[in-house]
Design an enzyme around this catalytic site. Structure first.
Site, mmCIF file in Angstrom:
data_model
loop_
_atom_site.group_PDB
_atom_site.id
_atom_site.type_symbol
_atom_site.label_atom_id
_atom_site.label_comp_id
_atom_site.label_asym_id
_atom_site.label_seq_id
_atom_site.Cartn_x
_atom_site.Cartn_y
_atom_site.Cartn_z
ATOM 1 C CG ASP A 41 -10.118 -1.126 8.736
ATOM 2 O OD1 ASP A 41 -9.349 -0.724 7.839
ATOM 3 O OD2 ASP A 41 -9.809 -2.049 9.527
ATOM 4 C CB ALA A 98 2.575 -1.203 8.290
ATOM 5 C CG ASN A 100 -0.307 0.181 2.530
ATOM 6 O OD1 ASN A 100 0.412 1.162 2.716
ATOM 7 N ND2 ASN A 100 -0.531 -0.731 3.464
ATOM 8 N NE ARG A 135 -1.685 -8.624 5.945
ATOM 9 C CZ ARG A 135 -2.559 -7.952 6.677
ATOM 10 N NH1 ARG A 135 -3.116 -6.852 6.199
ATOM 11 N NH2 ARG A 135 -2.895 -8.355 7.889
ATOM 12 C CG HIS A 167 -7.917 -2.800 4.258
ATOM 13 N ND1 HIS A 167 -6.731 -3.045 4.924
ATOM 14 C CD2 HIS A 167 -8.127 -3.875 3.445
ATOM 15 C CE1 HIS A 167 -6.253 -4.223 4.534
ATOM 16 N NE2 HIS A 167 -7.080 -4.748 3.637
ATOM 17 C CB CYS A 223 -5.550 -1.958 11.165
ATOM 18 S SG CYS A 223 -5.961 -0.674 10.056
ATOM 19 N NE ARG A 265 -4.333 -4.221 -0.227
ATOM 20 C CZ ARG A 265 -3.645 -4.242 0.924
ATOM 21 N NH1 ARG A 265 -4.018 -5.034 1.891
ATOM 22 N NH2 ARG A 265 -2.586 -3.482 1.089
ATOM 23 C CG ASP A 274 1.516 -6.082 6.973
ATOM 24 O OD1 ASP A 274 1.890 -5.146 7.713
ATOM 25 O OD2 ASP A 274 1.536 -6.020 5.726
ATOM 26 C CG ASN A 312 -6.546 -6.762 7.214
ATOM 27 O OD1 ASN A 312 -5.609 -6.063 7.561
ATOM 28 N ND2 ASN A 312 -7.619 -6.260 6.629
#
Ligand code: ARG
Length: 279
Positions: free
Chosen positions: A162, A250, A14, A82, A160, A256, A131, A57, A63
């Site tokens: 959120d 990040a 990102n 990820r 994302h 998150c 995503r 992450d 997530n």
């Protein structure tokens, strides 16, 4: 929550991440995370998953998947970096006895990072475009038995849902409108009354003010402007700021770093739960 013992920025998936430039100060990250945990623990029981080396992450447990009652839809990450998180998150939910819903093949879905339950309406707001895939929303609606409102994300900094959208306990909505396509801004306006919409400035959005953890009347986040603080306080919220800038490197912040495990649908008439969808 997942402790940041292995948190770092080693790849770029990102625009916030810049492994060459934005090196994480691990000790600072640990202190910031520990403080966030302590604040959240004042009103919630915290469950931890063990972090694993090579999965930097994994701290962003939002997530891991999407929980509703005893059901969990496990994430399938868009980025290969990820995907190694999927197995440990699956094992975590399995150990808790959750009913695990497997996504259809070829589907990307990044859990509660891209899917947020409204607190007043019995609906799930679901993000797509950067995503998670739009095609999964109908499937989610059928699996979870709730209406899904799809929202298209258009600004890569807010990749994302959120990062730019936060339904609050009193039924209001904290969000950054320009992160959404015009049609999705309209969808939001259709469902949420003007007096319930708290639109934030780009400046607040860039400090992840929408990436807030709301526990009852308390809202915990990294930072916000004083007009936004006043707007939230005038609605009866207590706002707690706690620095999380190591995690902003990040592209993540307070919300998150958490996944709510006792998620429930807002009460509504059964007719509201038939899975209608709009974009
Ligand atoms: N570096 C992570 C990623 O890009 C950050 C995830 C933040 N999580 C969130 N729910 N917004 O995937």
């Amino acid at each position: 929550m997942c402790p940041p013992w292995h948190f770092e920025v080693t790849y770029r998936i990102n625009p916030w991440m810049d492994p060459g430039q934005r090196t994480v100060d691990r000790d600072r990250a640990k202190a910031q995370w520990t403080q966030l945990r302590a604040i959240l623990a004042q009103s919630s029981e915290i469950v931890e998953i063990d972090p694993l080396p090579g999965l930097p992450d994994m701290v962003f447990t939002a997530n891991a998947g999407l929980v509703l009652g005893g059901q969990v839809v496990l994430s399938r990450f868009r980025h290969v970096e990820r995907r190694g998180e999927e197995a440990p998150f699956r094992a975590f939910f399995r150990s808790r006895g959750a009913t695990i819903e497997a996504l259809p093949d070829e589907m990307f879905f990044e859990g509660a990072g891209d899917a947020l339950f409204d607190r007043r309406l019995p609906i799930l707001w679901a993000g797509s475009g950067l995503r998670s895939l739009l095609q999964g929303h109908e499937w989610l609606s059928l699996k979870l038995g709730c209406a899904v409102v799809s929202l298209e994300l258009v600004d890569p900094r807010f990749y994302h849902l959120d990062t730019c959208f936060c339904p609050l306990a009193d039924g209001s909505l904290l969000y950054y409108p320009a992160a959404f396509s015009p049609a999705s801004q309209e969808a939001i306006e259709t469902h949420v009354l003007p007096r319930e919409r708290i639109a934030v400035t780009l400046e607040d959005a860039l400090q992840f003010a929408c990436n807030a953890v709301n526990q009852g009347t308390r809202i915990t986040l990294h930072a916000l402007s004083s007009p936004l603080r006043k707007a939230l306080e005038s609605r009866g919220f207590e706002v707690v700021e706690t620095p999380l800038d190591e995690f902003l490197k990040a592209g993540g912040s307070a919300k998150c770093l958490t996944l709510r495990l006792d998620e429930a649908l807002a009460p509504g008439s059964p007719g509201d739960r038939t899975g209608s969808r709009s974009t």
